[in-house]
Design an enzyme around this catalytic site. Sequence first.
Site, PDB file in Angstrom:
ATOM      1  N   SER A 123       0.830  -1.198   0.000  1.00 40.33           N
ATOM      2  CA  SER A 123       0.000   0.000   0.000  1.00 40.33           C
ATOM      3  C   SER A 123       0.874   1.261   0.000  1.00 40.33           C
ATOM      4  O   SER A 123       1.633   1.482  -0.939  1.00 40.33           O
ATOM      5  CB  SER A 123      -0.958  -0.035   1.191  1.00 40.33           C
ATOM      6  OG  SER A 123      -1.957   0.938   1.076  1.00 40.33           O
TER       7      SER A 123
ATOM      8  N   ASP B  10     -10.105  -5.288  -3.689  1.00 41.62           N
ATOM      9  CA  ASP B  10      -9.475  -4.328  -2.784  1.00 41.62           C
ATOM     10  C   ASP B  10     -10.351  -3.087  -2.660  1.00 41.62           C
ATOM     11  O   ASP B  10     -10.719  -2.468  -3.667  1.00 41.62           O
ATOM     12  CB  ASP B  10      -8.098  -3.952  -3.339  1.00 41.62           C
ATOM     13  CG  ASP B  10      -7.246  -3.162  -2.376  1.00 41.62           C
ATOM     14  OD1 ASP B  10      -7.760  -2.208  -1.765  1.00 41.62           O
ATOM     15  OD2 ASP B  10      -6.049  -3.488  -2.244  1.00 41.62           O
TER      16      ASP B  10
ATOM     17  N   HIS C 218      -7.416  -5.886   0.661  1.00 38.87           N
ATOM     18  CA  HIS C 218      -6.212  -5.096   0.956  1.00 38.87           C
ATOM     19  C   HIS C 218      -5.457  -5.593   2.194  1.00 38.87           C
ATOM     20  O   HIS C 218      -4.505  -4.965   2.631  1.00 38.87           O
ATOM     21  CB  HIS C 218      -6.620  -3.632   1.165  1.00 38.87           C
ATOM     22  CG  HIS C 218      -5.520  -2.630   0.982  1.00 38.87           C
ATOM     23  ND1 HIS C 218      -4.923  -2.375  -0.235  1.00 38.87           N
ATOM     24  CD2 HIS C 218      -4.889  -1.802   1.865  1.00 38.87           C
ATOM     25  CE1 HIS C 218      -4.004  -1.431  -0.095  1.00 38.87           C
ATOM     26  NE2 HIS C 218      -3.953  -1.074   1.173  1.00 38.87           N
TER      27      HIS C 218
END
Length: 288
Positions: free
Chosen positions: A153, A232, A266
């Site tokens: 991320s 995600d 995620h």
Amino acid sequence: MAGAASLELVSSIKCFNGFQKVYKHVSKELNCSMNFSLYEPVAANPNDKFHVLFYLSGLTCTEQNFIQKSSFQRFAGEQKLIVVGPDTSPRGCNLPGESDRWDFGASAGCYLDALVEPWSKHYRMYSYVTKELPALIKENFPTTGKFGIFGHSMGGHGAMVCGLRNPELFLSISAFAPICNPTQTEWGKDVALKNYLGEENKDKWNIYDSTELMKTYDGPERNILVDQGDDDEFLKTHLLPENLKAAAEANPKIQVNLRMQPGYNHSYFFISTFISDHIEHHAKILNA
């Protein structure tokens, strides 16, 4: 170990025939005390040296999330890699507004060098990751001097930015669900880049955007592995992997293997599913 007095061992736990450690030190770049994790394989011989892989965590994380949730140690032990994980921001600086948001300030250093006060005194995570921490690792641990970098991320963003801007330092790059094009997201434009770098310094924004960096990259050829879950929750608002892929396809010096993984979100469940592929990716390049 030269300079070892500056390091304080916080914890050391045996794990997959190696040791998962956490160290504390006073960072000159960040002007505060910082923790970093370090997995060290057991050496077969006293003179053994290991390649080093840096892992950069995402928003809201510390150095603990990756070492507790990803199960990377099994594969790092098999490949004989030291794996270093810095914290995600300076700590204990008590800056105004530092803890007001989950996506800015504490736990959200964005792996850049801030230009705007009060952030510019402490929020220098780019220089910490690319200068101070590698030097500290080389000085105090048995390394070959060959480094790779990956992350998740915000940390995937940081890994690609640090890797592309420092190809002589980081020989291998990969990312899980990276923030690929922050200059084109509301979070990047209105929160992170605006507040850390300043609107008056927009000419500096692109150097912390991996998609923009790929458009002008002219260093050694790079093969970058990117895994992205298609379920995600941040895919369309923060991540924009399609922009990264398009930039890479236009640059013959960069190959991005973007793997859209069906059904994954995620989380660290996603990371732990594909972590072995990333460790293998780095080991192959660093061993070449």
